[in-house]
Design an enzyme around this catalytic site. Structure first.
Site, mmCIF file in Angstrom:
data_model
loop_
_atom_site.group_PDB
_atom_site.id
_atom_site.type_symbol
_atom_site.label_atom_id
_atom_site.label_comp_id
_atom_site.label_asym_id
_atom_site.label_seq_id
_atom_site.Cartn_x
_atom_site.Cartn_y
_atom_site.Cartn_z
ATOM 1 N N ASP A 75 45.346 33.493 31.106
ATOM 2 C CA ASP A 75 44.596 34.742 31.013
ATOM 3 C C ASP A 75 44.253 35.281 32.395
ATOM 4 O O ASP A 75 44.156 34.531 33.371
ATOM 5 C CB ASP A 75 43.325 34.568 30.170
ATOM 6 C CG ASP A 75 42.382 33.498 30.722
ATOM 7 O OD1 ASP A 75 42.872 32.424 31.117
ATOM 8 O OD2 ASP A 75 41.158 33.735 30.763
ATOM 9 N N GLU A 141 39.960 30.950 30.511
ATOM 10 C CA GLU A 141 39.279 30.498 31.723
ATOM 11 C C GLU A 141 38.445 31.619 32.334
ATOM 12 O O GLU A 141 37.363 31.377 32.869
ATOM 13 C CB GLU A 141 40.295 29.987 32.745
ATOM 14 C CG GLU A 141 39.693 29.166 33.870
ATOM 15 C CD GLU A 141 39.205 29.999 35.058
ATOM 16 O OE1 GLU A 141 38.472 29.445 35.897
ATOM 17 O OE2 GLU A 141 39.568 31.193 35.146
#
Length: 383
Positions: A75, A141
């Site tokens: 991400d 994250e």
């Protein structure tokens, strides 16, 4: 832009990943691409979708020895205003200066590409390597980080999985690839403090209690407090107020409450309980009517010189000719969750100068060096 046919395997994979707009928690098939590559290299694949978050765990080897894990995230943070970018943020272009441009180039799709290419080479050359080579990849994250690495680690813990060493691909380098590696991180303890007073008219202060005036001396004492001296691995613990809110918006009203948000970045010389108690003592000392909500993002951890740090440093030296500097500076990372397994954790990635910025970019040749460093580290630890 460099023609696709001229791109190295590392840069080609990095571009393929960057072109997938995987803004947290969306993975945009980045993990499917990585799993295809690792599966073709002989890895056992275990997708782990937890809540709305895609994760996977992958292993290669017959076991019976140390476990080395590559960890990272697919991400990325939002782009911000697209019109402010020199190149379209998900176009993955290499400019005239040899910079790979795009959201995630540095944080951390470039690292993921270098890891996979280094891994493919390693298992091809050492198919019967000792121990186990593993991957722990998440798409959460940059967001809440509750259903990503943290949750996968709990699954591994419940199964009794062993992780001896972990290399996290966070962009650790400062000016040149490999000049800095993170061998730990400070803990992060946040708080929302509410101080109650009594609302009233500014012309009649004797009929009110101004929480701004009441809280100011306590906040000043907290800001001036010496929390600890740090140690050889960590700087002293720091306290910072990030938000302060009070008032109705009217200029003639004494507010009834004040809300302050603050954060400790703390070393291993302080504990959560000690910090919380010291804050409570100061607030009580000033006679405040207060309530506080604490939020622990992660405990401090450190990997002291040993097998992993030595292998990483030696590999950086062999590939770049430079000595690396271990550091625990910066914010938190998913390494804080992995370290709870008793794992030695080192963060090694490209230069972090443009992470989360408009026009995020990384020197394309740095990713080639990074793949070499990862490969040499694998050889030192598992060959």
């Amino acid at each position: 832009m460099t023609a696709a046919t001229a791109l190295s395997p590392t840069l080609q994979l990095a571009c393929d990943l960057i072109r997938r707009p995987s803004v947290t928690p969306v993975d945009a098939d980045c993990q499917a691409l990585l799993m295809r590559r690792l599966g073709a290299a002989g890895f056992r694949l275990e997708p782990m979708r937890i809540g709305e978050v895609d994760n996977f765990w992958a292993t290669h080897g017959e076991g019976g020895g140390p476990v080395l894990c590559f960890a990272g995230h697919t991400d990325v943070v939002p782009t911000g205003p697209v019109q402010a970018w020199q190149h379209e943020p998900f176009a993955a272009q290499i400019d005239e200066n040899g910079m790979l441009c795009g959201r995630g180039a540095a944080d951390m799709k470039g690292s993921l590409a270098a890891m996979v290419v280094a891994t493919e080479r390693f298992v091809r050359e050492y198919p019967r390597h000792k121990g186990t080579l593993a991957y722990l990849i998440t798409s959460d994250e940059e967001g809440p980080a509750q259903h990503g690495t943290k949750a996968v680690v709990e699954v591994l813990r419940a199964r009794g999985e062993r992780l001896d060493w972990c290399i996290v691909g966070e962009p650790s380098s400062t000016a040149l690839v490999g000049d800095v590696v993170k061998n730990g991180r400070r803990g992060s303890l946040g708080a929302t403090l509410t101080v109650n007073g009594m609302q009233g008219h500014v012309a009649y202060p004797h009929l009110a209690r101004n929480p701004i005036h009441l809280a100011a001396p306590a906040l000043a004492e907290l800001a001036a407090q010496h929390w600890d001296d740090g140690n050889a691995f960590f700087p002293p613990t720091s306290f910072q107020v990030s938000n302060l809110n009070a008032g109705t918006g009217a200029t003639n009203v004494i507010p009834g409450t004040l809300t302050a948000q603050f954060n400790f970045r703390f070393s291993t010389e302080s504990t959560v309980q000690n910090l919380q108690q010291r804050v409570a003592t100061i607030l009580d000392k000033h006679g405040l009517d207060w309530h506080i909500e604490w939020s622990l993002s992660g405990l401090p951890f450190v990997t002291e010189p040993g097998e992993l740090l030595d292998a990483v440093a030696a590999s950086i030296k062999a590939v770049t000719g430079r000595d690396t500097q271990p550091s625990t500076s910066g914010g938190t990372s998913d390494g804080r969750f992995i370290a709870t397994l008793g794992t030695q954790v080192v963060e090694l990635g490209p230069v972090n100068a443009t992470i989360h910025q408009i026009n995020e970019r990384v020197l394309a040749s740095d990713l080639e060096q990074l793949a070499e460093i990862y490969y040499h580290t694998l050889v030192r630890l598992l060959a």
